[in-house]
Design a protein around this motif. Structure first.
Motif, mmCIF file in Angstrom:
data_model
loop_
_atom_site.group_PDB
_atom_site.id
_atom_site.type_symbol
_atom_site.label_atom_id
_atom_site.label_comp_id
_atom_site.label_asym_id
_atom_site.label_seq_id
_atom_site.Cartn_x
_atom_site.Cartn_y
_atom_site.Cartn_z
ATOM 1 N N GLU A 84 0.817 -1.230 -0.004
ATOM 2 C CA GLU A 84 0.029 -0.005 -0.051
ATOM 3 C C GLU A 84 0.875 1.328 0.106
ATOM 4 O O GLU A 84 0.516 2.281 -0.422
ATOM 5 C CB GLU A 84 -1.002 -0.014 1.165
ATOM 6 N N ALA A 85 2.089 1.293 0.308
ATOM 7 C CA ALA A 85 2.990 2.295 0.363
ATOM 8 C C ALA A 85 3.217 2.893 -1.045
ATOM 9 O O ALA A 85 3.697 3.943 -1.138
ATOM 10 C CB ALA A 85 4.306 1.945 1.195
ATOM 11 N N GLU A 86 3.044 1.962 -1.954
ATOM 12 C CA GLU A 86 3.101 2.774 -3.369
ATOM 13 C C GLU A 86 2.173 3.541 -3.890
ATOM 14 O O GLU A 86 2.232 4.261 -4.911
ATOM 15 C CB GLU A 86 3.565 1.148 -4.361
ATOM 16 N N TYR A 87 1.062 3.465 -3.061
ATOM 17 C CA TYR A 87 0.046 4.339 -3.532
ATOM 18 C C TYR A 87 -0.326 5.678 -2.735
ATOM 19 O O TYR A 87 -1.303 6.303 -2.837
ATOM 20 C CB TYR A 87 -1.210 3.479 -3.389
ATOM 21 N N THR A 88 0.821 6.198 -2.535
ATOM 22 C CA THR A 88 0.688 7.213 -1.805
ATOM 23 C C THR A 88 0.546 8.550 -2.719
ATOM 24 O O THR A 88 0.959 8.454 -3.994
ATOM 25 C CB THR A 88 1.798 7.917 -0.750
ATOM 26 N N LEU A 235 -1.225 6.451 7.005
ATOM 27 C CA LEU A 235 -0.240 6.836 7.724
ATOM 28 C C LEU A 235 0.715 7.242 6.744
ATOM 29 O O LEU A 235 1.729 8.104 7.284
ATOM 30 C CB LEU A 235 0.175 5.586 8.668
ATOM 31 N N HIS A 236 0.791 6.548 5.574
ATOM 32 C CA HIS A 236 1.847 6.913 4.685
ATOM 33 C C HIS A 236 1.679 8.252 4.313
ATOM 34 O O HIS A 236 2.473 9.137 4.172
ATOM 35 C CB HIS A 236 2.038 5.887 3.524
ATOM 36 N N ARG A 237 0.309 8.784 4.130
ATOM 37 C CA ARG A 237 0.027 9.948 3.578
ATOM 38 C C ARG A 237 0.354 11.137 4.713
ATOM 39 O O ARG A 237 0.993 12.104 4.394
ATOM 40 C CB ARG A 237 -1.416 10.168 3.339
ATOM 41 N N PHE A 238 0.226 10.850 6.037
ATOM 42 C CA PHE A 238 0.503 11.679 7.201
ATOM 43 C C PHE A 238 2.019 11.852 7.085
ATOM 44 O O PHE A 238 2.361 13.127 7.141
ATOM 45 C CB PHE A 238 -0.051 10.799 8.337
ATOM 46 N N GLU A 240 4.108 11.516 4.575
ATOM 47 C CA GLU A 240 4.627 12.040 3.283
ATOM 48 C C GLU A 240 4.455 13.463 3.496
ATOM 49 O O GLU A 240 5.259 14.149 3.143
ATOM 50 C CB GLU A 240 3.737 11.440 2.324
ATOM 51 N N GLU A 241 3.216 14.004 3.965
ATOM 52 C CA GLU A 241 2.923 15.429 3.844
ATOM 53 C C GLU A 241 3.583 16.097 5.136
ATOM 54 O O GLU A 241 3.439 17.563 5.334
ATOM 55 C CB GLU A 241 1.400 15.873 3.954
ATOM 56 N N GLN A 242 4.547 15.366 6.089
ATOM 57 C CA GLN A 242 5.124 16.164 7.184
ATOM 58 C C GLN A 242 6.553 16.367 6.520
ATOM 59 O O GLN A 242 7.364 16.838 7.182
ATOM 60 C CB GLN A 242 5.385 15.271 8.239
ATOM 61 N N GLY A 243 6.836 16.230 5.169
ATOM 62 C CA GLY A 243 7.956 16.115 4.509
ATOM 63 C C GLY A 243 8.714 17.552 4.534
ATOM 64 O O GLY A 243 7.854 18.566 4.927
ATOM 65 N N GLU A 244 9.889 17.592 3.883
ATOM 66 C CA GLU A 244 10.420 19.185 3.854
ATOM 67 C C GLU A 244 9.699 19.980 2.957
ATOM 68 O O GLU A 244 9.703 21.235 3.116
ATOM 69 C CB GLU A 244 11.951 18.991 3.343
ATOM 70 N N LEU A 245 8.826 19.634 1.861
ATOM 71 C CA LEU A 245 8.074 20.511 1.094
ATOM 72 C C LEU A 245 6.896 21.307 1.759
ATOM 73 O O LEU A 245 6.759 22.432 1.609
ATOM 74 C CB LEU A 245 7.597 19.712 -0.159
ATOM 75 N N PHE A 246 6.277 20.522 2.822
ATOM 76 C CA PHE A 246 4.971 21.101 3.350
ATOM 77 C C PHE A 246 4.907 20.585 4.659
ATOM 78 O O PHE A 246 5.755 19.690 5.184
ATOM 79 C CB PHE A 246 3.571 20.442 2.560
ATOM 80 N N GLY A 247 4.494 21.490 5.500
ATOM 81 C CA GLY A 247 4.265 21.160 6.975
ATOM 82 C C GLY A 247 3.235 20.397 7.281
ATOM 83 O O GLY A 247 2.474 19.682 6.472
ATOM 84 N N TYR A 248 2.731 20.221 8.793
ATOM 85 C CA TYR A 248 1.579 19.577 9.101
ATOM 86 C C TYR A 248 0.279 19.762 8.490
ATOM 87 O O TYR A 248 -0.351 18.783 8.341
ATOM 88 C CB TYR A 248 1.596 19.463 10.760
ATOM 89 N N ASP A 249 0.116 21.076 8.363
ATOM 90 C CA ASP A 249 -1.246 21.494 7.729
ATOM 91 C C ASP A 249 -1.109 21.567 6.206
ATOM 92 O O ASP A 249 -1.967 22.251 5.821
ATOM 93 C CB ASP A 249 -1.531 22.743 8.502
ATOM 94 N N ALA A 250 -0.317 20.800 5.698
ATOM 95 C CA ALA A 250 -0.220 20.646 4.147
ATOM 96 C C ALA A 250 -1.666 20.444 3.393
ATOM 97 O O ALA A 250 -1.953 21.053 2.397
ATOM 98 C CB ALA A 250 0.846 19.817 3.497
ATOM 99 N N ILE A 251 -2.557 19.601 4.114
ATOM 100 C CA ILE A 251 -3.831 19.073 3.597
ATOM 101 C C ILE A 251 -4.583 20.340 3.489
ATOM 102 O O ILE A 251 -5.445 20.126 2.620
ATOM 103 C CB ILE A 251 -4.531 17.902 4.421
ATOM 104 N N LEU A 252 -4.545 21.461 3.951
ATOM 105 C CA LEU A 252 -5.290 22.536 3.922
ATOM 106 C C LEU A 252 -4.614 23.660 3.179
ATOM 107 O O LEU A 252 -5.221 25.001 3.078
ATOM 108 C CB LEU A 252 -5.553 22.938 5.267
ATOM 109 N N GLN A 253 -3.569 23.402 2.405
ATOM 110 C CA GLN A 253 -2.870 24.361 1.700
ATOM 111 C C GLN A 253 -3.771 24.722 0.129
ATOM 112 O O GLN A 253 -4.392 23.389 -0.240
ATOM 113 C CB GLN A 253 -1.738 23.984 1.081
ATOM 114 N N ALA A 254 -3.875 25.587 -0.303
ATOM 115 C CA ALA A 254 -4.585 25.674 -1.620
ATOM 116 C C ALA A 254 -3.812 25.862 -3.006
ATOM 117 O O ALA A 254 -2.513 26.064 -2.684
ATOM 118 C CB ALA A 254 -5.311 27.160 -1.431
ATOM 119 N N PRO A 255 -4.053 25.703 -4.015
ATOM 120 C CA PRO A 255 -3.197 25.573 -5.128
ATOM 121 C C PRO A 255 -2.857 27.046 -5.592
ATOM 122 O O PRO A 255 -3.347 28.122 -4.853
ATOM 123 C CB PRO A 255 -4.317 25.132 -6.323
ATOM 124 N N ARG A 256 -1.991 27.284 -6.678
ATOM 125 C CA ARG A 256 -1.624 28.580 -6.731
ATOM 126 C C ARG A 256 -2.643 29.515 -7.083
ATOM 127 O O ARG A 256 -3.745 29.242 -7.720
ATOM 128 C CB ARG A 256 -0.595 28.627 -7.911
#
Length: 327
Positions: A84-88, A235-238, A240-256
């Motif tokens: 399942e980690a391949e589907y992030t 868990l993989h998504r959580f 993944e989105e804690q990575g260096e590109l985005f912070g914890y609240d990445a899920i609430l970021q908007a597109p350009r």
């Protein structure tokens, strides 16, 4: 390009630079010019495959657009990893970008439905310069997600496969035909209750014709594990989105902010709700939201003429406003 004949579409299978092999439909208009022709890249959700866009492909091609519709990872003729980690989202979005690279598409109109809606919203964040506009059909941010718990259990794959016909009749059922036994099946325990009940028999193929229903069954026979892996990536998504590109609240970021965004929602879709629309309006103030009375989850079928017409109209209007339409 006959929706009743899947073989009538132009099918391709290619190895992407990400190392995954994807099957996709690639339909070119008669007037195709790589320098000027806009491309629609259509991303399906669960449980679907390229065929979900069958009614839109030909009309859009006849309007002069190139239309690319992949089987997403785990579906149809595309690779089906067990892990399942391949589907992030990041890996799926990188696949979409790699597919565009393969087709020499610098930018495209990206359209998503269901899980595809979520994936294209992430694509807009991780690959912002690859989009001409973003079109999402229904919202997957704050739905009734009780059935996710059932899908998250790997034992659900075999159970659904053993009752595949009943499962698809439930998923594709026509919401206009009331059945109190099927209300709230998206809540916790609801789906398992319907599948396991011998007293609940489903005979109607819903929004699908009998021929379409049988084609869906043929594509998913003994192959539900990979599609269900998308629901097992929490868990993989959580992480993944804690990575260096985005912070914890990445899920609430908007597109350009200059990206044209269209959201189409069926009012009768059990996986969507008003809270999701409120979040979307807050994050993307310029979003255009279309609420369709009497429509459920499968907008490309239930409202095929509307979807077919509104997407090119939206793209033309965005072009007329001179909003980043350079290929």
């Amino acid at each position: 390009m006959d929706p009743a004949n899947p073989a009538s579409f132009n099918h391709r299978t290619e190895l992407l630079s990400t190392g995954r092999r994807y099957h996709f439909v690639d339909q070119l208009p008669a007037s195709y010019d790589p320098a000027t022709t806009k491309t629609f890249v259509c991303i399906h959700g669960f449980p679907d495959f390229w065929y979900g866009w069958r009614y839109q492909i030909k009309p859009w091609v006849e309007l002069g657009y190139r239309v690319v519709v992949p089987d997403m990872l785990g579906y149809g003729g595309t690779d089906k990893p067990e892990d399942e980690a391949e589907y992030t989202p990041r890996k799926i979005c990188n696949d979409i970008a790699a597919l565009m690279d393969l087709l020499q598409l610098q930018r495209a109109v990206i359209i998503g439905h269901d899980w595809g809606c979520f994936m294209v919203s992430r694509f807009a964040l991780w690959h912002p310069n690859r989009l001409l506009s973003l079109i999402m059909q229904l919202v997957e941010r704050v739905p009734n997600w009780g059935y996710h718990l059932f899908f998250n259990d790997k034992r659900s794959s075999a159970e659904i496969e053993s009752k595949l016909s009943k499962f698809f009749k439930l998923i594709f059922r026509d919401k206009r035909k009331s059945d109190v036994r099927l209300e709230n099946w998206t809540l916790t325990g609801g789906l398992a209750r319907v599948l396991r009940s011998d007293d609940i028999q489903l005979n109607d193929t819903g929004v699908l014709t009998q021929q379409e229903f049988e084609y869906y069954l043929s594509q998913f026979d003994r192959s539900m594990h990979a599609p269900l892996n998308y629901y097992r990536t929490t868990l993989h998504r959580f992480r993944e989105e804690q990575g260096e590109l985005f912070g914890y609240d990445a899920i609430l970021q908007a597109p350009r902010p200059d990206l044209p965004v269209l959201l189409i929602v069926g009012k009768n879709d059990p996986t969507s709700n008003q809270a999701a629309l409120d979040v979307t309006r807050k994050l993307i103030p310029h979003v255009r939201i279309e609420l369709l009375d009497g429509a459920g989850h499968w907008l490309m079928v239930e409202r095929k003429e509307y979807v077919t017409e509104i997407v090119p109209q939206f793209v033309r209007n965005a072009t007329a406003k001179d909003v980043q339409t350079k290929l």
